[in-house]
Design a protein around this motif. Structure first.
Motif, PDB file in Angstrom:
ATOM      1  N   SER A 113     -14.538  -1.375   5.179  1.00  0.00           N
ATOM      2  CA  SER A 113     -13.374  -2.315   5.350  1.00  0.00           C
ATOM      3  C   SER A 113     -13.808  -3.735   5.358  1.00  0.00           C
ATOM      4  O   SER A 113     -14.837  -3.946   5.548  1.00  0.00           O
TER       5      SER A 113
ATOM      6  N   GLU B 290       0.804  -1.266  -0.074  1.00  0.00           N
ATOM      7  CA  GLU B 290      -0.109  -0.034  -0.064  1.00  0.00           C
ATOM      8  C   GLU B 290       0.742   1.160  -0.024  1.00  0.00           C
ATOM      9  O   GLU B 290       1.938   1.186   0.755  1.00  0.00           O
TER      10      GLU B 290
ATOM     11  N   SER C 218      -8.447  -2.210  -1.450  1.00  0.00           N
ATOM     12  CA  SER C 218      -7.010  -2.582  -1.406  1.00  0.00           C
ATOM     13  C   SER C 218      -6.971  -3.991  -2.057  1.00  0.00           C
ATOM     14  O   SER C 218      -7.901  -4.860  -2.122  1.00  0.00           O
TER      15      SER C 218
ATOM     16  N   ARG D  32      -9.089  -5.046   6.061  1.00  0.00           N
ATOM     17  CA  ARG D  32      -8.417  -4.485   4.859  1.00  0.00           C
ATOM     18  C   ARG D  32      -9.172  -3.233   4.306  1.00  0.00           C
ATOM     19  O   ARG D  32     -10.442  -3.315   4.740  1.00  0.00           O
TER      20      ARG D  32
ATOM     21  N   TRP E 109      -4.526  -7.714  -2.091  1.00  0.00           N
ATOM     22  CA  TRP E 109      -3.482  -8.153  -1.402  1.00  0.00           C
ATOM     23  C   TRP E 109      -3.253  -9.977  -1.826  1.00  0.00           C
ATOM     24  O   TRP E 109      -4.367 -10.213  -2.472  1.00  0.00           O
TER      25      TRP E 109
END
Length: 810
Positions: free
Chosen positions: A571, A556, A583, A579, A585
């Protein structure tokens, strides 16, 4: 035969009747296939063969074993081997694997035995080799499809072992049911004496009689009878039992191509023979004049785990001290027994730990092994070197017990029956001791007669695997069991399972040894037993550490504060970590992330606040509304329901969409409070049948689809927008013209016929239909859709006639 309690009241004794065969007048007698006694070769078929005496003369009747017990001894914990294996959902199979007789299959001298156990849709298997590098294979085939189960039960499946040298399969054989698997305690794999005789081999399954030293065995063989022997459809088989090349017993019989199996009973084994049989020092050979197979008899090899939970409820004189005993045992191929017994929470000092049989006489315990000298600091560990065949048989048939006596309880404070757990794939069973679970380890301690133990481990993906075994809870149907790990991971009522996505706090507690596994029951909802769990681990957040290049790629730009992420309603919480919205990952391999917004319950207040540990807002000051007062009244009068999802009391007859943490408001379910019983009944919302061909889900949070609203024509829309004309009304997702009326639709209840809405200059007004009081009696009232009205005289008379028989019956 069994009595009303299900215990055996009779037994069948078998004896060899060959010695009772009649004397024959001929000198060259022959033994025909399927016959026990020899006959003269030219005997007339009209002359009946003389039969020996009936074998049922030796049938013995014995009293119920319970009568021989001391009346104060506890007998409820004892389960016979038949009770433990009498399960309709379990079926055992066996296969003898040799190289095939077909010319296109490879030739090999290898022999293997495969044993299968079908438990519902799971197929457990263990494979033992001879002439192969690995001694045993253990495995499980999960969720076996129904067509495969049908083929397995109809004996239409085969097993093949593939090697690098023979990719098409070196040895194979059919999978069949066999009556000997139920009581098998000893076994042997027999290979050809001559290595040039490919495809020749066999397996022997043996067991002891329950009360006498008689050895029952069944031999399954292949290749002893050559297919080219058309002149001789049967061969004379000689079976010998040897110790150090000295023949102990010898039996002769005939086998055919159609029935190559052979069964026999060796009666009255001496104490020395019983001692030689246990450590695998006895060899079994079988064969005819041209081919022979041989192999050592050993205790049955198994992938199962031999264990025992010792609790006060199963003691000879039941106790409730909250103590526990946990045992793990291993039977080695050389006949020695390795044992490890943990003891915790006893009321006084341990004075003895013994291995025993079930008491047969009044006030008389039968001790086989005293483990007390090896007891140190809560653990007794050692090896029993001198087991005989009877001891091994009783161990594998679940007829042995472990007993722990203390100063305060000389007969035993805890006791447990030794039994085998079926293979589950949990490797921790073989490498670690189980975690004892005791009432004395609960805070505050609980004086209970139950106990348990559990295996808990982390795999390479940081997934938590667990298996729990409990004892002393009884067989009552109302015993509800739940398990929690450190109050965070809900393990549920299953005896075994996997917990994924462990959060960082729980992983830290596991590594520090400050996590606890707690089992609760209805009697003790705050904990019936508990044990400390310590699993050193290097687990990173998410389960798998990223590679450096992946870390840089997915890093990030500005990582947000974790505390801020917890408060962010957009989130996602995944693999123990919050998270940020949008975002990216790298999750654990073979995983998919699907993040949905949580639906919050609407609040009837103006001042709403966000709590740190809550996703949805709550009212700052909860006003005592009329609905809350009704709920309070329902709670006080016990005429309401308490729903655990949103921790709220509701009045009888109330219907609502449930709030289920952490998912929020569930619009696809509707719950009803049944005031008479206090139960909450929830069911799935039934969506209406739609007539359109292209239904749509207007909002992602909607449960049911609906037909799209037809668009208004441009003139109508322009009329709505005219400032000098009467304005239209919007209700829900539809527009209504001025002075237009309708019945509103309220999901999930549908159209509300008793409520009428109308549009007045852009404002919507709704009103429930007012009902005038009916002046007639209750029998003359007729319930309509919304109101009650008086019946016509004819209807009232029919109502009275219909109710008359019911009134008379009361």
């Amino acid at each position: 035969q069994r009595n009303r309690r299900g215990k055996p009241t009779g037994k069948v004794s078998c004896k060899n009747i060959k010695h009772d065969c009649p004397a024959l007048p001929c000198s060259e007698s022959v033994l025909l296939p399927g016959h026990c006694c020899k006959t003269c070769p030219k005997a007339s078929p009209s002359i009946p063969e003389k039969r020996p005496e009936p074998i049922f003369d030796s049938f013995e009747y014995f009293q119920d074993k319970e009568d021989d017990l001391h009346k104060s001894y506890n007998d409820r914990s004892y389960l016979s081997s038949e009770d433990l294996t009498r399960d309709d959902s379990r079926t055992d199979f066996v296969a003898l694997l040799t190289s095939g007789a077909e010319p296109w299959l490879p030739l090999s001298s290898a022999v293997a035995k495969a044993r299968f156990t079908l438990v519902r849709s799971y197929l457990l298997f263990s494979i033992n080799y001879e002439s192969c590098p690995s001694p045993q294979i253990c495995g499980m085939w999960r969720n076996l499809h129904k067509p495969s189960i049908r083929l397995l039960k109809s004996e239409q499946l085969r097993i093949s072992l593939v090697t690098k040298a023979q990719p098409a399969g070196e040895i194979q054989g059919p999978i069949i049911k066999h009556r000997a698997l139920f009581a098998e305690t000893f076994s042997a794999i027999l290979t050809s004496v001559d290595p040039t005789h490919m495809g020749t081999g066999g397996i022997a399954m043996l067991t002891l009689s329950d009360t006498e030293n008689n050895l029952h065995f069944i031999l399954m063989a292949k290749g002893l009878l050559e297919p080219t022997d058309k002149e001789f459809p049967w061969v004379s088989l000689r079976v010998r039992i040897l110790h150090q090349n000295r023949v102990l017993r010898e039996v002769r019989a005939n086998i055919t191509m159609q029935d190559p199996d052979f069964a026999e009973v060796l009666s009255d084994l001496s104490s020395r023979e019983m001692l030689w049989l246990a450590p695998g020092g006895v060899k079994n050979t079988a064969g005819g004049s041209r081919r022979q197979i041989t192999g050592y008899i050993t205790a049955r090899k198994s992938c199962d785990t031999i264990q025992s939970v010792l609790c006060g409820g199963d003691a000879l004189l039941p106790t409730k001290t909250g103590a526990v005993g946990s045992a793990k045992l291993m039977l080695h191929e050389n006949g020695t027994l390795e044992y490890q017994v943990q003891v915790a929470g006893t009321a006084s000092e341990v004075t003895s730990i013994t291995l025993e049989t079930k008491p047969r006489r009044k006030n008389k315990r039968n001790i086989l092994l005293d483990m007390t000298p090896s007891y140190r600091e809560g653990l007794a560990s050692g090896t029993w070197q001198h087991m005989n065949a009877r001891d091994t048989h009783m161990l594998l048939q679940s007829e042995l017990f472990l007993n722990v006596a203390t100063k305060d309880f000389e007969e035993g404070e805890v006791r447990g029956q030794i039994s085998s757990l079926l293979y589950s794939g949990l490797l921790a069973r073989y490498s670690e001791l189980p975690i004892p679970l005791a009432g004395q380890l609960v805070s505050p301690p609980v004086r209970t007669g139950s106990a348990g133990h559990a295996w808990v481990s982390l795999d390479e993906h940081c997934h938590l695997h667990y298996e729990i075994v409990l004892g002393g809870l009884g067989k009552s149907d109302d015993v509800a069991i739940s398990a929690h790990l450190h109050g965070v991971a809900e393990l549920g009522e299953r005896a075994q399972g996997v917990v994924k996505d462990l959060d960082a706090e729980l992983r830290h507690h596991l590594a520090q040894g400050t996590a606890f596994l707690q089992v609760s029951t209805k009697v003790n909802p705050r904990g019936e037993m508990r044990g400390r769990v310590h699993i050193p681990n290097q687990c990173e957040s998410g389960g798998v550490r990223l590679a450096p290049e992946e870390d840089e790629l997915l890093e990030e730009p500005k990582p947000k504060d974790p505390e801020q992420l917890k408060k962010d309603p957009n989130s996602c919480f995944f693999e123990g970590q919050h998270r940020a919205h949008g975002s990216r990952w790298a999750p654990e391999p073979k995983r998919t992330v699907i993040c949905d917004p949580i639906l919050c319950q609407p609040l009837n207040c103006t001042q709403q606040v966000h709590l740190e540990d809550r996703c949805c807002p709550v009212c700052e000051e909860r006003k005592a509304s009329q609905e809350e007062l009704r709920a309070e009244k329902a709670r006080d009068s016990s005429e309401g329901c308490y729903f655990d999802g949103d921790k709220t009391w509701r009045g009888a007859g109330t219907r609502w969409h449930p709030v289920v943490p952490p998912f929020g408001l569930i619009k696809c379910a509707i719950c009803t409070c049944k005031g008479a019983t206090g139960e909450v009944h929830c069911e799935k919302v039934q969506c209406p049948r739609l007539t359109c061909s292209n239904p749509i889900r207007v909002s992602p949070s909607d449960c049911c689809k609906q037909c799209p609203v037809p668009e208004k024509s441009p003139p109508e829309l322009s009329d709505m927008m005219q400032a000098d004309g009467p304005r239209a009304c919007r209700f829900g997702r539809q527009w209504y013209m001025n002075n237009e009326s309708w019945h509103p639709t309220v999901p999930p209840f549908g159209e509300m016929k008793c409520i009428t809405c109308w549009c007045v200059s852009g404002e919507t007004h709704c009103q429930r239909q007012e009902c005038s009081p009916a002046s007639c009696s209750g029998q003359a009232k007729k319930e309509t859709r919304c109101c009650a009205r008086c019946r016509a005289p004819e209807e009232a008379q029919e109502k009275l006639r219909a109710d008359a028989p019911e009134a008379l019956s009361r």
